[in-house]
Write an enzyme that holds these catalytic residues in place. Structure first.
Site, PDB file in Angstrom:
ATOM      1  N   THR A  17       8.791 -21.743   3.129  1.00 35.87           N
ATOM      2  CA  THR A  17       9.507 -21.134   4.241  1.00 35.87           C
ATOM      3  C   THR A  17       9.452 -22.056   5.456  1.00 35.87           C
ATOM      4  OG1 THR A  17       7.586 -20.005   5.166  1.00 35.87           O
ATOM      5  CG2 THR A  17       8.739 -18.897   3.361  1.00 35.87           C
ATOM      6  N   TYR A  51      -4.537 -18.171  13.324  1.00 37.23           N
ATOM      7  CA  TYR A  51      -3.513 -17.537  12.479  1.00 37.23           C
ATOM      8  C   TYR A  51      -4.138 -16.473  11.591  1.00 37.23           C
ATOM      9  CZ  TYR A  51       0.206 -17.009   9.012  1.00 37.23           C
ATOM     10  OH  TYR A  51       1.167 -16.492   8.174  1.00 37.23           O
ATOM     11  N   LYS A  58      -3.478 -12.287  11.561  1.00 38.11           N
ATOM     12  CA  LYS A  58      -3.014 -11.553  10.389  1.00 38.11           C
ATOM     13  C   LYS A  58      -4.016 -10.490   9.946  1.00 38.11           C
ATOM     14  CE  LYS A  58       1.069 -13.261   9.596  1.00 38.11           C
ATOM     15  NZ  LYS A  58       2.272 -12.393   9.611  1.00 38.11           N
TER      16      LYS A  58
END
Length: 312
Positions: free
Chosen positions: A213, A176, A180
């Site tokens: 989120t 991840y 990014k």
């Protein structure tokens, strides 16, 4: 005493056309709604049409006459990205704001996109690279501002140059972070090349800090049957106004980066609270992983080679 909720004012965006990825829920839906309130017309490309319809209804609860158009898009499929690009180019209408917000996070086991890329690298990074390439004529016509959502995770780890698709020794969090960082480098290189070649595009970065989120929520399709312990903790802290942000506040850095007349290309915007995990948006120093122009040019070339989508 409850912590006051941060907010910002947006300029009048009437006549501006904005495309937001990942706008069917969470931060993306807040971004899209706020842009509509400011007068922008919206293009919402979504993977799940039913969720997209619910998002449109939510937006129109706030802006009954909002101009919103749904399109199909699966960022994990280069064919899907190409189809969206072809459809939008056929209209010829300029795009003035592009918010690259969608993403996936830390599937416990390695998964692949439709094109054989590691899921996070392929979706978070390569899918958006291809989208920028497919939309480039419309972005140039609109003198667009492109805001790419990265993460505090881009402040650790490194691009896995030797194995960008994590064929060996897969680690969800490291993959991840790598995706990014790669995406942040690409966005900064987009700004450099636009200036050098007079494309008229401004490209900058935002990160949302930390908020409850759906990224770490239960996602059976990713092999995650329940919310992670991290998400449960974040939800607890957020509900009590402790340190981290809310979904609404986490949308503010990208909104500021995308629409504020004070935001500029080549810069990073995120929450200014302690640890940069919550609070009102502000400019922040580039993460050390994003400061190398040589790395940015390298990821640009690699990404265009892997996607087969030219950007010029």
């Amino acid at each position: 005493m409850p912590r006051p909720h941060p907010d910002i004012s947006l300029p009048d965006l009437t006549g501006r056309r904005a495309l937001v990825t990942g706008a069917s829920d969470g931060i993306g839906l807040v971004i899209a709604t706020r842009l509509a309130v400011a007068g922008a017309s919206l293009l919402l490309p979504v993977r799940n049409r039913a969720k997209g319809e619910r998002a449109v209804a939510t937006i129109r609860d706030s802006v009954p006459d909002a101009a919103v158009t749904l399109h199909d898009l699966d960022l994990s499929s280069l064919g899907s990205v190409a189809a969206l690009g072809e459809a939008l180019r056929a209209s010829g209408d300029p795009i003035h704001l592009l918010v690259n917000n969608a993403g996936v996070m830390t599937p416990p086991d390695r998964q692949e996109t439709a094109d054989g890329f590691e899921l996070q690298f392929g979706t978070n990074h390569l899918g958006h690279v291809a989208l920028v390439g497919e939309l480039l004529p419309l972005l140039r016509a609109g003198n667009a501002r492109v805001t790419s959502q990265i993460s505090v995770a881009a402040n650790s780890g490194a691009v896995n140059w030797d194995d960008p698709n994590w064929m060996h020794a897969y680690n969800g969090m490291r993959a991840y972070s790598s995706s990014k960082i790669a995406f942040g480098l690409f966005a900064l290189e987009l700004d450099r090349r636009s200036h050098a070649e007079d494309w008229g595009i401004t490209s900058n970065l935002a990160h949302p800090g930390v908020a409850p989120t759906s990224l770490l929520a239960a996602r059976p399709e990713l092999g995650r049957s329940s919310d992670t312990a991290g998400r449960r903790l974040i939800r607890f802290l957020s509900s009590r106004g402790i340190l981290v942000g809310t979904v609404e506040s986490a949308a503010l850095p990208a909104l500021y980066a995308a629409a504020s007349p004070d935001a500029v290309g080549g810069h990073l915007y995120g929450p200014r609270g302690p640890g940069h995990v919550g609070g009102a948006p502000a400019e922040q120093p580039l993460y050390s992983r994003l400061t190398s122009p040589a790395d940015a040019a390298r990821i640009w070339d690699l990404s265009l080679q892997l996607t087969g989508v030219p950007i010029r």
